[in-house]
Design an enzyme around this catalytic site. Sequence first.
Site, PDB file in Angstrom:
ATOM      1  N   ASP A 234       0.833  -1.199   0.000  1.00  0.00           N
ATOM      2  CA  ASP A 234       0.000   0.000   0.000  1.00  0.00           C
ATOM      3  C   ASP A 234       0.877   1.262   0.000  1.00  0.00           C
ATOM      4  OD1 ASP A 234      -2.829   0.970   0.391  1.00  0.00           O
ATOM      5  OD2 ASP A 234      -1.933   1.895   2.174  1.00  0.00           O
ATOM      6  N   GLU A 285      14.929 -15.221   0.571  1.00  0.00           N
ATOM      7  CA  GLU A 285      15.277 -16.272   1.541  1.00  0.00           C
ATOM      8  C   GLU A 285      14.272 -17.413   1.490  1.00  0.00           C
ATOM      9  OE1 GLU A 285      15.221 -14.385   5.350  1.00  0.00           O
ATOM     10  OE2 GLU A 285      16.629 -12.828   4.705  1.00  0.00           O
TER      11      GLU A 285
END
Length: 576
Positions: A234, A285
């Site tokens: 956002d 990751e």
Amino acid sequence: MTEIHAASAAADVAAPASHRTPAAPTAPGDQWWRSAVIYQIYPRSFRDANGDGIGDLPGIIDGLPALAHLGVDAVWLSPFMTSPQRDAGYDVADYRDVDPIFGTLADYDRLVEVAHALGLRVIVDLVPNHSSSDHPWFQAALAAAPGSPERARYLFRDGRGPAGDEPPNNWESVFGGGAWTRVSEADGTPGQWYLHVFDSTQPDFDWTNPEVRAEFEDILRFWLDRGTDGFRVDVAHGMIKEEGLPDFVPNPSEGSMGGGEQDPPFFGQDGVHEIYRAWHRVLEEYDGERVLCAEAWVSPLSRMARWVRPDEMQQAFNFPYSGTDWDAAALRSVIDESLEAFGAVGAPSTWVLSNHDLVRHTTRLSLTAENPQGAGLGPRSVGIPEPDQALGRARAASTLMLALPGGAYLYQGEELGLPEVTDLPDEARQDPSFFRTNGERYGRDGCRVPLPWEATGAAFGFNDSGASWLPMPGDWGRYARSAQAGVEGSTLELYRTLLGLRREHGLAHADLVWHEDQEAGVLAFTVGAVTVVANTGSNPVSLPGYGSLVASSDPSVSDGAELLPPDVTVWLTGAA
Ligand code: NOJ
Ligand code: CA
């Protein structure tokens, strides 16, 4: 243009102008987001399992099979985290929990499990620019003294003027009114001011503070660990403010919010990119190609493309596309610009027509009066089209969009052909921008009305109780999913057909080649094995022999048709 903008423009990668624009450069199957159709679920309004009138996560779980059947690749859920709901969840009080009105974390885990079993990925809406004023950090900041570490997580400043009773600068809230609110200090005296680019209940974080950065990286991991496939970010153009928080001096041609090529000092700052590079590394990751999608209201598109450079986000919402009129020349120009701008940084373009902030495109594309973004529609508005007449153009626009190479976003209900609800009474309205402008802007409630699932029943299958947080129109049942499923020619079946053909023909990964010399108002191009012809003009045009018709936005135009009526788009294969 400020110095910062000049620097950004200079760094833009120039793309050669060509009428043949490359599509996303990977093979189908790689990097799923390059071709994905992502369906936006607005949880309050999707489906309500417990009958309290507000949609919830168990309701979403119930509705997921219908979305898998529709043929989308992923769902994006607007915020469902703990929130006082002053801005419908875009005001988060706890980033690591589900608001009780939507369910529990266990419901979320089940939702991910069910979605994945259905082959749907799950994208969560993250709101990092501001928290709710109910967030424990903001409450601690209010209780602490000026200059304290608690205040340093937000943007507290002393006021101007001898008594400090004028706001620190002239910035205006996106929702109307000033962007600063003054607090009372612990001894009851009027004190500092805090910045809120949106509602006063949405204080902006200070993203120069490493504690804020660490907190959000941890929040990312919290949701990634639960199997979340990515984040819609956002206000991804807003987290860094211009150093010194200077007054905004708009160019005379720009409004007080910018919106053109000039950003206000709280939007579009270069510093945001370092945040996304760090987030990119966090996502790396994890296995499974997790993604970030930017809500970045910056222009031009070559600038927006900076949010999707290879070490930043994967996607950005193509708002210039959603803001384009139903006009062949304008559409061709924005499609070319999009493919070139995003292609220049190796990213796919996205395509979007509707979302929870925009007037639904069924209504919007046929409006005959100006309606600035966020203004909404209501009883005083003029130029509102009759929904049945406007639907044809909306279907034609969707049929065009779903052929374009790259990713696409659908907003819940557009597959049902829902129009904007334009007669909500003032007392039903909930959007803070309605209240902050004293009703001058109707705001966004008209596109947020709960979905009809069944043709009958008090809430048309949204729930069993008949309760609904926004009133549903009396004729909503005729748009119901059950009334359209399996019905040839329905909007729902049109979307299903288009999504199937799009996948079958690998359109998202194909090159787009324009057909020149069309009649005025006609847009024609070939993408992969499919030729698309759209008539945006007001007269029927002859349909060239481009092949067999495989999809039409208008069921009355079938294979062998010689004329393409206005507001119709067709797909053809086996070009002559
Ligand atoms: C953009 C969201 O889409 C909108 O709904 C919200 O009000 C603002 N950001 C503030 O978070
Ligand atoms: Ca509910």
